[in-house]
Scaffold this active site. Structure first.
Site: not given
Ligand code: NCD
Length: 362
Positions: A57-58, A86, A107, A135
């Site tokens: 999703r993100t 590397k 991320r 997040h």
């Molecule tokens: C979450 C995350 O990556 O922290 N997912 C997201 O970004 N929608 C929650 C999760 O991984 O449980």
């Protein structure tokens, strides 16, 4: 004393005032109403997406957001296909990509890594999740969902259930909701997966109402919002520890019977087993809609940052303490040892500017 770089980086939502969050939420609402007006808003702009950790999703909502604004994309979703394989450090990879792109989304599995990247990046940086820490764009998603579906961000009783220790979405959401009047938190978890003390300290210091309970069943009837979360398997030290926590909480039809008729159930997703599939058909189950709000709020965020609309927040709040090592073994300063050790606060205990954990100075 603070360190700035004159760009609007989004590392932690609480680096910015609530008025700035509201501007983004209002713009997201406007985009939902009139998406065609924004089709070319980012024409000619390039977004870099660096995902060192899995994401559906993100990552895809950021990418779709940029494409819907008329912009284009570069990046990786598997660092093993880049020079990270590397042995390239975070500073070098992010400095280079941020020189190619106009805005960068990152991320990474380690707490504080995105703030570290923003220190030396050449374009604005957005935190799409740094280990078990924060997040902020999921929180913007959650706030937009609450605003659109509950019509207010005030006086809500929110139950947060599951992995409150390792869930970065929970940490960011609690920090944000503690800025709204009348929020009550019901923290539902096992003892082992309780909220980290640095966030509980923030709540206590601010005089916010919260209680910690272990039974989801007992909490159901008082909630306006139930925020379910996955047990974060990848953050456990061993498979055994994970197995002991797995399946601790499962929301099912039976439990939903005890809830208010206007409860809303949210989940950042992915779900494993914590919400039974049978709950999906309940009109109070809003997690799929929530994921779609995420795309609109990210469109609003990208636009706001590329227009440089806001006052840049500090990158570091404290000062460099040479020779002091962060007490959190999961902090980025232990992996990227060239990083200056920024801590804020005075006295015997200081707070790491990267991961927010407390460290005792000998
Ligand atoms: C979450 C995350 O990556 O922290 N997912 C997201 O970004 N929608 C929650 C999760 O991984 O449980």
């Amino acid at each position: 004393m603070c360190v700035y770089n004159d760009r609007i980086n989004l590392i932690d939502l609480n680096d910015y005032p609530v008025s700035w969050w509201n501007k983004i939420l209002n713009l997201a609402h406007e985009i939902i109403e009139n998406p065609d007006n924004y089709k070319e808003a980012c024409k000619g702009k390039i977004m870099g997406t660096l995902f060192y950790e899995p994401s559906t999703r993100t990552q895809m909502s950021f990418q779709t957001a940029m494409l819907r604004l008329g912009g284009t994309l570069i990046g990786f979703d598997n660092p093993q296909t880049s020079s990270v394989a590397k042995g390239e450090n975070i500073k070098d990879t992010t400095k280079i990509v941020s020189g190619y792109a106009d805005i960068m989304v990152m991320r990474h599995p380690v707490a504080g890594s995105v703030r570290a990247a923003a220190l030396t990046a050449e374009c604005p940086v957005i935190n799409a999740g740094d280990g078990g820490h924060l997040h902020p764009t999921q929180t913007l998603t959650d706030l937009l969902t609450l605003k659109e579906e509950k019509s207010t961000l005030e006086n809500l009783t929110i139950g947060l259930c599951g992995d409150l220790k390792n869930g970065r979405t929970v940490h960011s959401l609690i920090k944000a909701m503690s800025c709204f009047k009348g929020t009550k938190f019901v923290l539902i978890s096992t003892k082992e997966l309780a909220l980290p003390s640095y966030i509980k300290d923030l709540l206590s210091a601010g005089g916010y109402e919260y209680k910690e309970v272990t039974s989801l069943d007992d909490a159901m009837d008082e909630l306006d919002v139930l925020y379910m979360t996955r047990i974060q398997k990848e953050r456990f030290n061993s498979e055994d520890e994970y197995q002991q926590q797995k399946g601790s909480y499962i929301l099912d039809k039976e439990k939903m019977k005890k809830a208010k008729s206007d409860l809303i159930v949210l989940h950042p997703l992915p779900r494993v087993d914590e919400i039974a599939i049978e709950v999906d058909d309940d009109k109070r189950a809003l997690y799929f809609k929530q994921a779609k709000y995420g795309m609109y709020v990210r469109m609003a965020l990208i636009l706001t940052i590329l227009k440089n609309d806001g006052k840049p927040a500090p990158l570091m709040y404290g000062k460099v303490y040479n020779g002091v090592s962060c007490s959190n073994p999961k902090c980025i300063t232990h992996q990227e040892t060239y990083l200056p050790r920024y801590f804020r606060g005075n006295g015997d205990t200081v707070i790491c500017d990267y991961c927010d954990e407390r460290t005792l100075i000998e």
